[in-house]
Design an enzyme around this catalytic site. Sequence first.
Site, PDB file in Angstrom:
ATOM      1  N   ASN A  18      37.800  35.982  38.185  1.00  0.00           N
ATOM      2  CA  ASN A  18      36.397  35.950  38.515  1.00  0.00           C
ATOM      3  C   ASN A  18      35.462  35.496  37.105  1.00  0.00           C
ATOM      4  O   ASN A  18      34.618  34.630  37.298  1.00  0.00           O
ATOM      5  CB  ASN A  18      35.760  37.042  38.915  1.00  0.00           C
ATOM      6  N   ARG A  68      31.421  60.644  32.091  1.00  0.00           N
ATOM      7  CA  ARG A  68      30.834  59.494  32.584  1.00  0.00           C
ATOM      8  C   ARG A  68      29.628  59.144  32.038  1.00  0.00           C
ATOM      9  O   ARG A  68      29.109  57.874  31.716  1.00  0.00           O
ATOM     10  CB  ARG A  68      30.638  59.576  34.242  1.00  0.00           C
ATOM     11  N   HIS A 112      32.930  42.397  45.547  1.00  0.00           N
ATOM     12  CA  HIS A 112      33.720  43.236  46.131  1.00  0.00           C
ATOM     13  C   HIS A 112      34.873  42.202  47.237  1.00  0.00           C
ATOM     14  O   HIS A 112      34.385  41.925  47.941  1.00  0.00           O
ATOM     15  CB  HIS A 112      32.876  44.196  46.826  1.00  0.00           C
ATOM     16  N   GLU A 146      25.114  54.169  45.502  1.00  0.00           N
ATOM     17  CA  GLU A 146      26.189  54.445  46.516  1.00  0.00           C
ATOM     18  C   GLU A 146      27.089  53.398  46.171  1.00  0.00           C
ATOM     19  O   GLU A 146      26.921  52.013  46.405  1.00  0.00           O
ATOM     20  CB  GLU A 146      25.522  54.483  47.971  1.00  0.00           C
ATOM     21  N   ASP A 148      29.705  50.588  46.248  1.00  0.00           N
ATOM     22  CA  ASP A 148      29.971  49.351  47.227  1.00  0.00           C
ATOM     23  C   ASP A 148      28.999  49.356  48.488  1.00  0.00           C
ATOM     24  O   ASP A 148      29.441  48.929  49.352  1.00  0.00           O
ATOM     25  CB  ASP A 148      31.508  49.404  47.879  1.00  0.00           C
TER      26      ASP A 148
HETATM   27  C1  GRF Z   1      38.332  40.971  42.648  1.00  0.00           C
HETATM   28  O1  GRF Z   1      39.094  40.895  43.903  1.00  0.00           O
HETATM   29  C2  GRF Z   1      37.012  41.542  42.902  1.00  0.00           C
HETATM   30  O2  GRF Z   1      36.576  41.473  44.042  1.00  0.00           O
HETATM   31  C3  GRF Z   1      37.367  43.122  42.694  1.00  0.00           C
HETATM   32  O3  GRF Z   1      38.508  42.876  41.565  1.00  0.00           O
HETATM   33  C4  GRF Z   1      39.172  41.825  41.729  1.00  0.00           C
HETATM   34  C5  GRF Z   1      38.890  41.400  40.383  1.00  0.00           C
HETATM   35  O4  GRF Z   1      39.701  40.217  40.101  1.00  0.00           O
HETATM   36  N1  GRF Z   1      36.246  43.903  42.222  1.00  0.00           N
HETATM   37  P1  GRF Z   1      39.942  39.477  38.926  1.00  0.00           P
HETATM   38  O5  GRF Z   1      40.071  40.330  37.766  1.00  0.00           O
HETATM   39  O6  GRF Z   1      38.566  38.585  38.709  1.00  0.00           O
HETATM   40  O7  GRF Z   1      40.956  38.294  39.032  1.00  0.00           O
END
Ligand code: GRF
Length: 215
Positions: A18, A68, A112, A146, A148
């Site tokens: 991503n 945290r 997500h 909260e 997600d």
């Molecule tokens: C994705 O599926 C995203 O929705 C989730 O973690 C994954 C990350 O994938 N939060 P990448 O590292 O971007 O390939």
Amino acid sequence: MSRAAPRVAVLISGEGSNLQALLDAASAGTLGAEIAVVVSNRAAARGLVRARDAGVAARHLGGKDISREAYDDALASLLAEYSPDLLVLAGFMRIFSASFIARFAGRILNIHPSLLPAYPGLDTHRRALDAGEHWHGATVHFVTVELDAGPAALQYRLRVRAGDTVESLTARVHVGEHLILPRAVEWFVGGRLRLENDSVMLDGRRLSQPVIMEE
Ligand code: GRF
């Protein structure tokens, strides 16, 4: 006088596909923003290599043995060096303290891998398959305290096919993630998308449901 491009910080923990979609959109000029820094809590994350290859600052901030709150303070200090307008969580496998989220209120987007509010948490593809869902996908949402559960802005939906597996769904959902995440970032930095009183606003109108793209 031209204004400087908005600045985005991307937080990752792993592969970074991503992140790559965001880097590609930034270099193609379609993101409307500069990726100012990529931060990973894992040193071995491939996404750090992707960032460096794109000439973007790549920072590792490990957090195994600290609280945290201490982690989030260190992260906030690191981010302050880059003055980001937006934080994008792209596979960042840590949970933030409420004070960190308050500090960046309305300025954190997460991707997500499910059609939220269905399947928050982990192992979403397996759970959707086990439940016999007909539809699955991914959601870009604003991050609130909260997990997600923050207001959703954009969703990619696909029909689950007979014979789909965790692997095939992972691959199909990824294709969609790589479309909706850069789109949401572009809308945000362009001033089109924002969070107002816990509602998602797009072009000045309150969304009653996320914008939907279908496979
Ligand atoms: C994705 O599926 C995203 O929705 C989730 O973690 C994954 C990350 O994938 N939060 P990448 O590292 O971007 O390939």
